[in-house]
Design an enzyme around this catalytic site. Structure first.
Site, mmCIF file in Angstrom:
data_model
loop_
_atom_site.group_PDB
_atom_site.id
_atom_site.type_symbol
_atom_site.label_atom_id
_atom_site.label_comp_id
_atom_site.label_asym_id
_atom_site.label_seq_id
_atom_site.Cartn_x
_atom_site.Cartn_y
_atom_site.Cartn_z
ATOM 1 N N ARG A 234 0.868 -1.228 -0.087
ATOM 2 C CA ARG A 234 0.001 -0.074 -0.013
ATOM 3 C C ARG A 234 0.728 1.309 -0.147
ATOM 4 O O ARG A 234 2.051 1.301 0.779
ATOM 5 C CB ARG A 234 -0.844 0.240 1.214
ATOM 6 C CG ARG A 234 -1.950 -0.771 1.129
ATOM 7 C CD ARG A 234 -3.223 -0.558 0.086
ATOM 8 N NE ARG A 234 -4.281 -1.351 0.031
ATOM 9 C CZ ARG A 234 -4.459 -2.414 -0.683
ATOM 10 N NH1 ARG A 234 -3.369 -2.915 -1.352
ATOM 11 N NH2 ARG A 234 -5.263 -3.323 -0.544
ATOM 12 N N HIS A 282 -0.525 0.363 -9.871
ATOM 13 C CA HIS A 282 -1.244 -0.765 -8.857
ATOM 14 C C HIS A 282 -1.852 -1.836 -9.887
ATOM 15 O O HIS A 282 -2.884 -2.156 -9.951
ATOM 16 C CB HIS A 282 -2.445 0.034 -8.129
ATOM 17 C CG HIS A 282 -2.887 -0.703 -7.060
ATOM 18 N ND1 HIS A 282 -3.452 -0.104 -5.851
ATOM 19 C CD2 HIS A 282 -2.739 -2.114 -6.468
ATOM 20 C CE1 HIS A 282 -3.548 -1.057 -4.839
ATOM 21 N NE2 HIS A 282 -3.277 -2.155 -5.293
#
Length: 321
Positions: A234, A282
């Site tokens: 993250r 991502h």
């Protein structure tokens, strides 16, 4: 035990959470329905359900309302490994079993971490952006000292992939169990002690209040000047401004980021143009892979629910993952 499974929310609600490589939500719903049936369960409306597959990684308040209105639901399956939006909402503090997809996507994310590491060591971004013959002296991964923060599925897969490179691998994790293939498995409190002996730092851990900005200016300063930082977890694990300054000052040599904070970075952000930084959007795992692995997890958990056996990917409310 019967497995009567509802699927929510609607595709309209979930549209805001669709990444570029996420499965189409209507297609995902259809395949989840097949997975429920394959596990011996029945697809039912919310009012008849004792289990729920939540299709998106957000909307904790909406989920809270669903659970409040349907107290017969005793199990909730989330689609991704990261559940930080729900952990901070307090929704886990209720007598429901929550499971997520942790460990399901480890193979592709582990591959991505390896790719980012090799690209950073070999100056691939600088080479790709230079429109002329411009040799860059590469660095080898062989024998490097690799520190991995996190001891879950991605870390385990990355350790396996690193074996041919004869790396010296340390894994920092909350649980004391040793990670096979790593030289050492240490607690998170060892972070500052191992950073000066780290050539490649990989972040592959859950985002919790304790791990937010786990890598900031102080931690980056402890790394050797030729160290590489890779993040496939993250974005908020790394303090972005501190990373920009570390690269500017030569505190570290390169960074490979599949995630950023904020995400996405604004146009014109200095990390976009830095030839020592490789950013991917991502996208460590593909839509087809996510679909397949999630449906396999759902099918197995439905089967386990019917048999009264422990479910896979159970979330610990105390830790939030």
């Amino acid at each position: 035990m019967e497995a009567r499974i509802a699927i929510a929310p609607s595709a309209e609600v979930g549209a805001a959470y669709v990444r570029a490589n996420s499965p189409d939500l209507d297609h995902l719903r259809t395949n989840i329905e097949k997975a429920v049936f394959g596990g011996g369960g029945a697809n039912v409306p919310l009012g008849e359900a004792n289990g729920l597959v939540w299709l998106i990684p957000g909307e904790p308040e909406r989920l809270r309302l669903v659970l409040d209105g349907h107290p017969g639901i005793g199990w909730v399956q989330f689609p991704w490994a990261g559940v930080e939006r729900f952990a901070t909402s307090g929704v886990f503090q209720r007598p429901v079993i929550f499971t997520c997809a942790k460990g399901s996507f480890a193979e592709q994310v582990g591959e991505h971490a390896l790719m980012l590491t090799l690209a950073c060591l070999r100056g691939v971004v600088r080479q790709a952006r230079t429109p002329r013959w411009s040799p860059v002296d590469p660095r080898s991964l062989h024998g490097r000292r690799v520190t991995i923060l996190g001891g879950g599925g991605v870390a385990t897969e990355l350790v396996r992939l690193l074996q041919p490179f004869d790396c010296r691998i340390r894994v920092l994790r909350r649980r004391p169990e040793k990670v096979e293939g790593a030289e050492e498995t240490l607690p998170p409190t060892a972070l500052h002690a191992v950073l000066p002996e780290t050539d490649v730092l990989v972040l592959a851990l859950a985002l919790t209040p304790e791990t937010r900005h786990v890598i900031g200016a102080a931690e980056l300063a402890l790394l050797p000047a030729d160290a590489v930082v890779v993040n496939v977890a993250r974005g908020a694990h790394i303090e972005t401004d501190a990373l920009v300054e570390a690269l500017r000052d030569g505190t570290i040599s390169a960074a490979g980021l599949d995630v950023t904070d904020p995400e996405p970075l604004a146009e014109g952000h200095p990390l976009w143009d830095d030839p020592r930084v490789l950013i991917t959007s991502h996208c460590a795992d593909s839509a087809e892979y996510v679909m397949r692995m999630l449906c396999e997890r759902v099918e197995r958990n439905v089967r386990q629910l019917r048999a009264g056996l422990p479910l896979e990917g159970v979330i610990d409310p105390a830790t939030g993952y």
